[in-house]
Design an enzyme around this catalytic site. Structure first.
Site, PDB file in Angstrom:
ATOM      1  N   CYS A 130      -3.683 -34.165  62.985  1.00  0.00           N
ATOM      2  CA  CYS A 130      -3.746 -33.035  64.124  1.00  0.00           C
ATOM      3  C   CYS A 130      -2.755 -31.924  63.965  1.00  0.00           C
ATOM      4  O   CYS A 130      -2.435 -31.127  64.794  1.00  0.00           O
ATOM      5  CB  CYS A 130      -3.602 -33.803  65.327  1.00  0.00           C
ATOM      6  SG  CYS A 130      -4.756 -34.991  65.549  1.00  0.00           S
ATOM      7  N   LYS A 201      -3.125 -39.374  76.064  1.00  0.00           N
ATOM      8  CA  LYS A 201      -3.959 -39.471  74.838  1.00  0.00           C
ATOM      9  C   LYS A 201      -3.330 -40.803  73.908  1.00  0.00           C
ATOM     10  O   LYS A 201      -2.492 -40.574  73.376  1.00  0.00           O
ATOM     11  CB  LYS A 201      -4.315 -38.275  73.909  1.00  0.00           C
ATOM     12  CG  LYS A 201      -5.308 -38.429  72.960  1.00  0.00           C
ATOM     13  CD  LYS A 201      -5.557 -37.236  72.100  1.00  0.00           C
ATOM     14  CE  LYS A 201      -6.751 -37.507  71.093  1.00  0.00           C
ATOM     15  NZ  LYS A 201      -7.016 -36.235  70.210  1.00  0.00           N
ATOM     16  N   ARG A 223      -2.531 -42.111  63.446  1.00  0.00           N
ATOM     17  CA  ARG A 223      -2.136 -41.025  64.482  1.00  0.00           C
ATOM     18  C   ARG A 223      -0.889 -41.721  65.333  1.00  0.00           C
ATOM     19  O   ARG A 223      -0.850 -41.266  66.407  1.00  0.00           O
ATOM     20  CB  ARG A 223      -3.074 -40.459  64.978  1.00  0.00           C
ATOM     21  CG  ARG A 223      -4.092 -39.685  64.189  1.00  0.00           C
ATOM     22  CD  ARG A 223      -5.133 -39.135  64.870  1.00  0.00           C
ATOM     23  NE  ARG A 223      -6.111 -38.403  63.792  1.00  0.00           N
ATOM     24  CZ  ARG A 223      -7.562 -38.173  63.943  1.00  0.00           C
ATOM     25  NH1 ARG A 223      -7.834 -38.473  64.790  1.00  0.00           N
ATOM     26  NH2 ARG A 223      -7.768 -37.326  62.753  1.00  0.00           N
ATOM     27  N   LYS A 254      -7.138 -40.067  78.060  1.00  0.00           N
ATOM     28  CA  LYS A 254      -8.142 -40.534  76.963  1.00  0.00           C
ATOM     29  C   LYS A 254      -7.658 -41.581  76.143  1.00  0.00           C
ATOM     30  O   LYS A 254      -6.625 -41.523  75.854  1.00  0.00           O
ATOM     31  CB  LYS A 254      -8.385 -39.127  76.037  1.00  0.00           C
ATOM     32  CG  LYS A 254      -9.308 -39.359  75.083  1.00  0.00           C
ATOM     33  CD  LYS A 254      -9.397 -38.069  74.077  1.00  0.00           C
ATOM     34  CE  LYS A 254     -10.369 -38.467  72.993  1.00  0.00           C
ATOM     35  NZ  LYS A 254     -10.693 -37.305  71.977  1.00  0.00           N
TER      36      LYS A 254
END
Length: 333
Positions: A130, A201, A223, A254
């Protein structure tokens, strides 16, 4: 006072009284439907791990948008699946990128449909992360650069706003992403565009089918250095508080199903609207069990959606949005 004076079942005697005392409701206006758009022509391909969810090329998008509109859904979130990737995710902030073209097209088809833009680089980078990847000082391990990634995320948000996105929804989990995007939008004349931050998240195992859909799996590592540890709750409050201070307009949690405690905690601690993301594996597990005949799909899905509302969610991103809209309509007849 207690039994027999108090009888809790009195308010459960029939459907009418149960409706009158119902504390939480799922409304079609609570729901946000994710759409995956891809390059090419005549493409409407079902995603194998997500029954009923498709990749759409732009020439197939009109039929889908018209169906969404007819069902009464008012909001979608767009995910672009580009045909070219590079190490800095150039297509994410290209004004002629797939997400930007899709946004403009949706606004032509239905100007009143609210379009949220997922603001991230993972599906646009060839490494699937990301942000910008750099070698560490020892030259062996790759690291995701935080501050240099922010500049590209700002460019992406501005490009999405220029294309007509109504809400910017950054999902990258870089430190300082909200303040960077807020400043960039304001300086570009988009001070009226709200930010729905993926504030809390988690680095979750529930994202597998989405990564198939977005072609966004990391090509190395994971991640965990930027998404949250599923074991942590207090950290989520710190993350959300930072985003509030930086100018977020909506806070998202999330995934949703395994993190309803976090949704509730944010609702109790902050006065911003709270969004829940009913993510891909949560959807696919229900679909798979229903196909096997093990569960009642409608009953389980709607129970899950009302659970998000009960936990404190004001809005829900869900792949069940079209199904739920149909079920709600049928139940209202």
């Amino acid at each position: 006072m207690a039994f027999p004076t108090v009888r809790q079942r009195r308010l459960r005697n029939n459907q009418a009284i149960r409706n009158l005392v119902k504390e939480n409701h799922v409304n079609v206006h609570d729901l946000i439907y994710p759409i995956f758009v891809t390059e090419g022509e005549a493409i409407k391909n079902e995603i194998p791990s997500m029954p009923g969810v498709f990749h759409f090329s732009l020439d197939q998008l009109e039929t889908e948008i018209k169906e969404i509109t007819e069902l009464g859904l008012q909001s979608i979130i767009l995910f672009g699946v580009p045909n070219k990737k590079d190490d800095v995710g150039t297509q994410a902030y290209d004004d002629q990128g797939i997400a930007q073209k899709a946004t403009r097209l949706v606004k032509q088809i239905n100007p009143n449909l609210l379009v949220m833009a997922d603001t991230c680089l993972c599906q646009y980078t060839d490494h699937g992360h990301c942000g910008i990847v750099k070698k560490s000082d020892n030259g062996k391990e790759a690291v995701i650069e935080n501050d240099s990634s922010l500049a590209l995320l700002v460019k992406t948000a501005i490009s999405q706003a220029k294309a007509g996105a109504d809400v910017i929804a950054p999902s990258n989990m870089m430190d300082g992403f909200v303040t960077a995007i807020r400043s960039g939008l304001d300086e570009s004349g988009f001070e009226h565009i709200p930010i729905m931050s993926y504030a809390v998240k988690y680095s979750s195992a529930f994202y597998g089918p989405f990564r198939d859909a977005a072609h966004s799996s990391p090509q190395f590592g994971d991640r965990k250095t930027y998404q949250m540890d599923p074991a942590n709750a207090r950290e989520g409050i710190r993350e959300a508080e930072c985003d509030v201070i930086e100018g977020a307009d909506i806070l998202m949690v999330k995934p949703g199903m395994a993190y309803m405690d976090i949704i509730h905690t944010l609702k109790q601690n902050f006065d911003l609207p709270i969004a829940a993301y009913n993510v891909s594996a949560e959807y696919s597990m229900i679909k798979a069990a229903a196909e096997k005949g093990w569960i009642d799909e409608k009953a389980v899905a709607m129970e899950l959606l009302v659970g998000f509302k009960r936990a404190g969610a004001d809005m829900i991103i869900t792949y069940f949005a079209k199904d739920a809209a149909k079920w709600l309509r049928a139940d209202s007849v």
